[in-house]
Design an enzyme around this catalytic site. Sequence first.
Site, PDB file in Angstrom:
ATOM      1  CE1 TYR A 102      -9.629  14.348  -9.529  1.00 50.15           C
ATOM      2  CE2 TYR A 102     -11.804  14.701 -10.466  1.00 50.15           C
ATOM      3  CZ  TYR A 102     -10.594  14.038 -10.476  1.00 50.15           C
ATOM      4  OH  TYR A 102     -10.361  13.072 -11.422  1.00 50.15           O
ATOM      5  CB  CYS A 103      -6.665  17.416  -8.404  1.00 55.80           C
ATOM      6  SG  CYS A 103      -4.978  17.601  -9.052  1.00 55.80           S
ATOM      7  CB  VAL A 104      -4.808  21.753  -7.077  1.00 51.83           C
ATOM      8  CG1 VAL A 104      -5.817  22.307  -8.063  1.00 51.83           C
ATOM      9  CG2 VAL A 104      -4.150  22.909  -6.338  1.00 51.83           C
TER      10      VAL A 104
END
Length: 607
Positions: A342-344
């Site tokens: 998720y995301c970074v």
Amino acid sequence: MNDVSIETQALETKASKQFNGEAFAMNIARALETSGQALAAYLKPRGNGELRDKPPGEVGEVIKTFSVVAEYWLSDQARASDLQTRLGKAYLDLWGSAVRRMAGAADAKPAIEPSPRDKRFTDPEWRSNQFFDFVLQLYLLTTQWAQDLVRNAEGIDPHTRKKAEFYVQQIVNAISPSNFVFTNPEVLRETLQSNGDNLVRGMKMLVEDIEAGHGSLRIRQSDPSNLVVGVNMATTPGKVIYQNELMQLIQYSPTTENVLRTPLLIVPPWINKYYILDLRPEKSYIKWCVDQGITVFAISWVNPDKELGKKTFADYMMDGPLAAMDVIEKVTGEMKVHAAGYCVGGTLLASTLAWLAEKRRVRVTSATFFAAQVDFTHAGDLLVFVDEDQISALERDMQAAGVLDGGKMAMAFNMLRSNDLIWSYVVSNYLKGQPPSSFDLLHWNSDATRMPAANHSYYLRNCYLENRLSTGTMVLDNTLLDLSKVKVPVYNLATREDHIAPAESVLYGSQFFGGPVKYVLSGSGHIAGVVNPPASGKYQFWTNDNIKDVKLADWLKNASEHKGSWWPDWRQWLEDLDAETVPARTAGSEAMPAIEDAPGSYVRVRA
């Protein structure tokens, strides 16, 4: 008399009946006294040396950026004169409209009107009351003029223009008349009706929020009273089966008789806590996966202190997903996992996949990315904070502290939507004296973590500044990464209103993987578009197999729209890859006994 005027007159009459001059004076005095306590709370850590103020580096960036815009307009006398003339004409038009309206002209049209989507000016008195209407139009005209200054300045490089647009937006948002007692009809009415008690309550909350921030304002966005990790949120049963300096690994207890043979490893972002995917049970993606017959493992990152400041991006890979894969093999006997980032956390997962591919190690059956970027060409508004000068200044600050304070990163994200995430709460909390309601998403949003200086610097430079991952020039653990060598199937989820990982950026990044990629676009934004349980019946998602050399607008034209959550579509995608099932596995094993119950201790450490 029209309906709006009647409503306004009724409200004014009600306010006058309730107004008590003595109580009002007493409450104003109490509010002033409490505001003094707020000032004391602000000054206390500075007085005892805990906190030292210095001019924010952002001020220098603002001045430098605006100087470039000003130079364009002031370097030519005709341009400068035209600039003044346009603003003067706008103000004269407004004055003329106001005079005609005061004279009773029925056809007096406003010089400018707010966007229908602007929630700040929905109160009827912004229209019915001539004073507030004038103030509103004056503000909108000035805002329009300031934005045109940047938009119409020629010869400015794109990055400087983007910064200037961002800074102008922050300033005009801050000076909005809705943010002040005497120019916000709703707040003024509340002040009169409650005899100033709203200001007393607001100043009390202001003191509490400054004290909670240890001398810095930490605006509360949610009531935390019934949002406790392990009690109301992050309650999916499981065990912490492994931990190291950087993470705890949680294995969740099964709820089905059989499970998919290949387990799922979730790599969350380390900017906030992992439980965004395990909020209340009815919103929990992790619980849903467990109930769908998946053996779920999740990384819970540490909230690092100065001692971990030298931990690098490579350390996060080694002690994060790679260490987790080794533990999962010991517990389940499976050498491969379905991995989700998720995301970074997705950027780290993609880097890990490229590292594994270069080492010719087969550890992953499939990869799922939630609002994650591998190419940063179209990385959106966060690029405002990324250039050599700003990163160097941030590195100097981080070098002294060893870590980046989570509050600074949270504020940067909040500034991307400052009207919604900053000023609306300033008005509601401190001017209206209304505490926010319990909202798990915003509670998570404020539960930020610190970031090691070495890790954050590497991420900013290699991803945002130099865009090395997608171009094949990123070196991690002395290994050159090449995403085209990543052959595992990819489920690449973007969200349509994402301001952190824009859908265009995620789509463009899909082409760099070497295997099959299913790009899926979900409705809503960076959080709600991902955390969208099927039972809620909200939003929709789009699919289209064509992801090569196509812009998002063109991709959407030929995409198929599906109502509701993308979660069942993803679950079917997993099963299509590997449908084999095995008896459900209990959390932990003799080789990896449970350390503690989920959600573990790392997630409870507040910034």
